[in-house]
Motif scaffolding. Structure first.
Motif, PDB file in Angstrom:
ATOM      1  N   ASN A 126      52.390 -38.424-119.865  1.00  0.00           N
ATOM      2  CA  ASN A 126      53.817 -39.132-119.750  1.00  0.00           C
ATOM      3  C   ASN A 126      54.666 -38.422-120.933  1.00  0.00           C
ATOM      4  OD1 ASN A 126      55.236 -41.319-121.560  1.00  0.00           O
ATOM      5  ND2 ASN A 126      55.412 -41.844-119.456  1.00  0.00           N
ATOM      6  N   LYS A 127      54.119 -38.308-122.204  1.00  0.00           N
ATOM      7  CA  LYS A 127      55.086 -37.817-123.309  1.00  0.00           C
ATOM      8  C   LYS A 127      55.489 -36.488-122.991  1.00  0.00           C
ATOM      9  CE  LYS A 127      55.265 -41.642-125.661  1.00  0.00           C
ATOM     10  NZ  LYS A 127      56.519 -42.346-125.772  1.00  0.00           N
ATOM     11  N   ALA A 128      54.512 -35.708-122.277  1.00  0.00           N
ATOM     12  CA  ALA A 128      54.999 -34.341-122.048  1.00  0.00           C
ATOM     13  C   ALA A 128      55.898 -34.071-120.928  1.00  0.00           C
ATOM     14  CB  ALA A 128      53.899 -33.408-121.759  1.00  0.00           C
ATOM     15  N   GLY A 129      56.109 -35.219-120.310  1.00  0.00           N
ATOM     16  CA  GLY A 129      57.228 -35.135-119.245  1.00  0.00           C
ATOM     17  C   GLY A 129      56.344 -34.756-117.807  1.00  0.00           C
ATOM     18  N   ARG A 154      57.105 -35.916-113.834  1.00  0.00           N
ATOM     19  CA  ARG A 154      58.084 -35.732-113.229  1.00  0.00           C
ATOM     20  C   ARG A 154      58.010 -34.424-112.363  1.00  0.00           C
ATOM     21  NH1 ARG A 154      62.236 -36.495-118.496  1.00  0.00           N
ATOM     22  NH2 ARG A 154      61.097 -38.485-118.899  1.00  0.00           N
ATOM     23  N   LYS A 204      59.949 -31.473-113.837  1.00  0.00           N
ATOM     24  CA  LYS A 204      59.164 -30.683-114.957  1.00  0.00           C
ATOM     25  C   LYS A 204      58.246 -29.624-114.239  1.00  0.00           C
ATOM     26  CE  LYS A 204      60.249 -31.827-119.327  1.00  0.00           C
ATOM     27  NZ  LYS A 204      60.877 -30.841-120.155  1.00  0.00           N
ATOM     28  N   THR A 262      57.312 -26.238-120.302  1.00  0.00           N
ATOM     29  CA  THR A 262      56.422 -27.435-120.619  1.00  0.00           C
ATOM     30  C   THR A 262      54.931 -27.290-120.066  1.00  0.00           C
ATOM     31  OG1 THR A 262      58.512 -28.502-120.591  1.00  0.00           O
ATOM     32  CG2 THR A 262      56.584 -29.652-120.850  1.00  0.00           C
TER      33      THR A 262
END
Lengths: 184, 174
Positions: A21-24, A27, A30, A41
């Motif tokens: 979640n924190k790395a995104g 989505r 991403k 990322t």
């Protein structure tokens, strides 16, 4: 499984989902932009994790404190073929099983309903067709459950250090040498 | 303390920081649980309930990936709540559909199209993970951290076809 194992699995899973979640990575943007080479990322996140874990695991193994659990089997054709098919689905949908489950936890109906149903369906199809093709694929260029330092007979600690340096060079190329493309 | 709170409540972390957290999780998974990380395997254990109902004598679901609430299944439950915790910590938790702007420019605004593509994508990804011997978690990350050749072969294949697929989907906008 005893209760301790279940609690441990839950805690480790929560931390894993939290990191995704924190790395995104939950989505679409991403994931697909990694394949468009405009956002690195995914690669940075993965390579950092691999280096950190390998730097911890190999010295512990050298000291005889741990053994590696269930090393994934190398069968060259199947590993590559699976990766090739996997990349198509991942770039189309913008998720993989782990990121979709974490994204489902964020409240994304698109992942909770068609995403999870898709994985289950894929799992059923794979299991039902397994015997018709997988034993043959697994026989081709099968090196067994092996790790690179043992396969190539190089000092494991040296191999990890070289791996870490390759990762650092990659990060340098991405962040400083402009390996990534500009977003259109 | 306030600094820590502020960092944790950020919506996005640097990929390096999030990667270090994942690396520590990978290390603890081996050291404490003598297991690996994974996601597609857990789905296979659940799919086995359906598979065995369709074909009771099926080899794969009886002997190779039997049905059950296994370690990978519990891990999936954890990942779900981890995603939830992350979203709650940044105040972004919300039941929603079609939340990605770039998706709309790539495929349009129709929800049925998104659901169809995610369903098909899910099938492709899970089937492919079966062939390769794991997914991004169970093979790329778990195998990669052990320096297993399988992981790097998988990653190479995944990037090659992923880039080509994105090129086809985006065309001139790639």
């Amino acid at each position: 499984m005893n209760i301790w194992t279940i609690v441990l699995a839950l805690i480790l899973g929560v931390l894993f989902g939290f990191a995704l979640n924190k790395a995104g990575l939950t989505r679409y943007t991403k994931i697909v932009n990694q394949f468009r080479l405009t956002d690195f990322t995914v690669l940075k996140f993965m390579m950092t994790a691999l280096v950190v874990t390998a730097l911890g695991l190999y010295p512990l193994r050298a000291l005889g404190l741990i053994t590696f659990p269930a090393v994934p089997e190398t069968y060259i054709l199947g590993n590559i073929l699976g990766g090739l098919i996997f990349g198509v689905g991942m770039a189309l949908a913008g998720f993989c099983p782990g990121t979709a489950v974490a994204g489902a936890g964020e409240g994304k109906w698109d992942y909770i309903v068609p995403g999870l149903l898709g994985f289950l369906t894929g799992g059923v199809i794979f299991g039902l067709t397994y015997t018709s093709f997988m034993p043959q694929i697994k026989k081709i260029a099968n090196l067994g459950a092996v790790v690179i330092p043992d396969l190539w007979h190089v000092n494991p600690i040296l191999a990890v250090i070289v791996f870490a340096l390759i990762a650092l060079a990659l990060f340098y190329a991405i962040d400083r040498l402009g390996l990534h493309r500009k977003q259109k | 303390m306030n600094w820590l709170k502020k960092q944790i409540s950020k919506e996005l972390w640097s990929p390096y920081v999030a990667g270090i957290l994942l690396g520590i999780v990978g290390l603890l998974t081996v050291v404490l649980a003598h297991q690996l990380l994974g996601a597609s395997g857990g789905f296979e254990n659940i799919a086995a309930y359906i598979g065995k109902a369709i074909s009771p004598s099926n080899t794969y679901f009886n002997y190779i990936m039997p049905a059950g609430i296994t370690y990978p299944v519990i891990l999936l439950v954890g990942i779900f709540f981890g995603g939830m915790l992350g979203a709650l910590s940044s105040g972004t938790f919300k039941f929603r559909t079609m939340d990605d702007e770039q998706w709309k420019t790539a495929y349009g605004k129709q929800l049925w199209k998104r659901w169809l593509l995610l369903f098909i994508g899910g099938i492709i990804v899970e089937f492919a993970a079966g062939i390769a011997g794991g997914c991004t978690s169970g093979l790329a990350i778990s195998g990669g951290m052990l320096l297993a050749p399988a992981a790097f072969l998988f990653i190479a294949g995944m990037f090659a076809s992923g880039i080509i697929t994105a090129l086809i989907v985006y065309g001139k906008k790639f």
